[in-house]
Design an enzyme around this catalytic site. Structure first.
Site, PDB file in Angstrom:
ATOM      1  N   SER A   1       0.839  -1.197   0.000  1.00 23.55           N
ATOM      2  CA  SER A   1       0.000   0.000   0.000  1.00 23.55           C
ATOM      3  C   SER A   1       0.875   1.249   0.000  1.00 23.55           C
ATOM      4  CB  SER A   1      -0.965  -0.043   1.189  1.00 23.55           C
ATOM      5  OG  SER A   1      -1.994   0.912   1.060  1.00 23.55           O
TER       6      SER A   1
ATOM      7  N   GLU B   1      -9.456  -5.581  -3.033  1.00 20.04           N
ATOM      8  CA  GLU B   1      -8.768  -4.424  -2.458  1.00 20.04           C
ATOM      9  C   GLU B   1      -9.724  -3.420  -1.789  1.00 20.04           C
ATOM     10  OE1 GLU B   1      -5.602  -3.996  -2.194  1.00 20.04           O
ATOM     11  OE2 GLU B   1      -4.535  -4.934  -3.862  1.00 20.04           O
TER      12      GLU B   1
ATOM     13  N   HIS C   1      -7.707  -5.788   1.043  1.00 13.38           N
ATOM     14  CA  HIS C   1      -6.467  -5.020   1.025  1.00 13.38           C
ATOM     15  C   HIS C   1      -5.574  -5.437   2.199  1.00 13.38           C
ATOM     16  CE1 HIS C   1      -4.002  -1.538  -0.009  1.00 13.38           C
ATOM     17  NE2 HIS C   1      -4.065  -1.105   1.240  1.00 13.38           N
TER      18      HIS C   1
END
Length: 539
Positions: A211, A328, A422
């Site tokens: 990320s 995600e 995610h």
């Protein structure tokens, strides 16, 4: 269950019940005593720069002088100032200590390591939250594969990324911002200069992150300041978005200096007054007043937009392993627009925004499944397009690139409708199922889950070792190449080709048109949030 996965779980339990021998290493930075367990020595809370406090707030990190005596490395250092995680967030991870004096790193090394590959982990958290010592990043399992694992802190939020005209005036190059990025560069310099003492190979360093950590990896790949400090890159759920310019707004983002100036005006403080504010108070005030931390295109640390640097092959000349997750946006719904009232409204909105590209957009994100389409359109722009852009640009430079797609489900994620969410791959890579945050939907510790975790840890470490991801628990992972190979990570790993046909081409065209037209950023403003009237063609 067998193998390193089981050993890591037993080691985690042993850490709380038995004492372990200290191991002293003498490095150029000074002598340090770590804690040994199960063949791995952990060295925690090692400072890599002077505390960025007082007049050093919003300045480039300064090297720290070698310490005298033997430094106790049994405890982690403080995390950098940050807001408290949202209640109920699956990512909320309590931090024992937060302080502006936070530039620390941690090392996990095999006791008898010698020229082992080094993995430097850069944590995520939107450049606002997180720390290198979060439980899920515990490096024992990866280190047991004969690697040295390093995790780092870096300044966050307004303290790490504020540019300001007065700060630029202080700088000989007349630039400001990017302090968190410079912290990462300084940490890599420390690793280069000291890691051999811990058994690591300073000529074989892999930077890795997820990320915002993967965004940071892209910043490092783009920055001349980081050249030669790493030799491979792993990017998990990276997002190649437009980046504010220090001055000006070519692509519609607020100029970075303006962001800092406006914040000072809202708080009624000049630079001196901002430096005098309590760090945590300042952090919270910045968030309340809408300050967003990003890197700044300043012509020096970040020379140009990331999309241009990678398209022109100007990034670091290193092999890449990159990928993204199927779900995600399931835990990042704030990035997605609300679902329309009906399919007709959805299609009308898409056609108004995408024009001649609408048919292809609706093929990939149909109105017949609006709920998922709203999420997948944002996922593909932020993470899918980025992952393919990275492997394509790396392949074009003649370097090996490896693409993955994490699509793994287990009962807890299925029950919560969070399939492959995610960051869901992180505990599989690190072998830290027992160390996930409290609200995290944990997988049961079955043989199958353990085998999948074993394979991902193997792939990551073998890539760091010799540039070829491999595992006895999974198939040989071929480079992306002309065949567009990728590793599909479902209940088990398998090799496939041509991930998400047409997805890359659609989003590449959208970004290209926005770049050509100017005045429009590219991030999560896609699908129902896309601007109308972006015309022309890049062909």
């Amino acid at each position: 269950m067998a193998g390193r996965f089981a050993l890591a779980l037993m080691a985690a339990a042993a850490l709380t019940t038995s004492a372990h021998a200290g191991v002293v290493v003498t490095a150029p930075a000074g002598a340090v005593e770590g804690v040994a367990a199960d063949g791995i020595v952990a060295f925690k809370g090692l400072p890599f720069a002077k505390p960025p406090v007082g007049e050093r707030r919003w300045r480039a990190p300064e090297p720290i002088a070698p310490w005298e005596g033997v430094r106790d490395a049994s405890q982690f250092g403080a995390a950098c100032p940050q807001p408290i995680s949202r209640p109920g967030s699956i990512y909320a991870s309590p931090l024992n200590k937060i302080d502006e004096d936070c530039l620390f790193l941690n090392i996990w090394a095999p006791e008898k390591a010698e020229k082992a590959p080094v993995i430097v982990w850069i944590h995520g958290g939107s450049l606002v939250t997180g720390a290198g010592h979060e439980n899920m990043y515990e490096g024992t399992s990866l280190a047991q594969r004969d690697a040295v694992v390093v995790s780092i802190n870096y300044r966050l939020g307004v303290l790490g990324y504020m540019a300001h005209p007065e700060l630029s005036a202080e700088n000989p190059q007349n630039i400001s911002g990017n302090y968190g990025l410079l912290d990462q560069v300084r940490a890599l310099e420390w690793v280069r200069d000291n890691i051999a003492a811990f058994g690591g190979d300073p000529e074989n360093i892999t930077i890795a992150g997820e990320s915002a950590g993967a965004l940071s990896v892209m910043y490092l790949m783009a920055s001349p300041k980081a050249r030669g400090l790493f030799h491979k890159a792993i990017l998990q759920s990276a997002y190649l978005i437009s980046t504010p310019e220090l001055r000006g707004s070519t692509h519609g983002d607020l100029a970075a200096e303006d962001g800092g100036r406006i914040l000072g005006e809202k708080l009624g403080r000049d630079l001196k007054g901002l430096r005098e504010m309590d760090a945590q108070e300042l952090m919270l005030a910045a968030i309340t007043n809408g300050f967003g931390p990003w890197g700044a295109v300043d012509g020096e640390i970040l020379p140009r937009q990331l999309v241009d640097i990678f398209a022109n092959g100007e990034q670091a000349d290193v092999p890449v392993l990159a990928g993204y997750n199927e779900g995600e946006i399931r835990t990042l719904r704030m990035l997605a627009p609300p679902e329309p009232t009906d399919p007709v409204a959805y299609e009308a909105a898409i056609r108004a925004r995408y024009g001649d590209l609408a048919d292809e957009f609706l093929r990939q994100h149909p109105s017949s499944n609006m709920g998922d389409s709203v999420l997948t359109s944002v996922r593909d722009m932020l993470y899918g397009w980025t992952a393919q852009r990275l492997v394509k640009n790396t392949t074009a430079k003649g370097k090996d690139a490896f693409l993955y797609y994490f699509d793994h489900a287990y009962p807890a994620t299925t029950a919560a409708n969070l399939h492959a969410f995610h960051a869901a791959e992180i505990p599989y890579v690190f072998g830290t199922f027992d160390r996930t945050p409290v609200m995290w939907p944990r997988p049961k510790l079955t043989v199958a889950e353990g085998r999948l975790s074993e394979s991902l840890g193997d792939y990551w470490v073998s890539f760091a070792r010799d540039g070829q991801p491999s595992s006895q628990h999974g198939p040989q992972w071929p480079a992306y190449g002309r065949e567009q190979n990728y590793l599909h990570i479902g209940d088990e790993a398998r090799v496939d080709q041509n991930l998400a046909p047409g997805m890359f081409e659609l989003n590449e065209e959208v970004v290209c048109r926005r770049v050509q037209q100017g005045g429009i950023p590219w991030n999560w403003n896609v699908g129902l949030w896309a601007p109308e009237g972006v015309n022309g063609s890049c062909k």
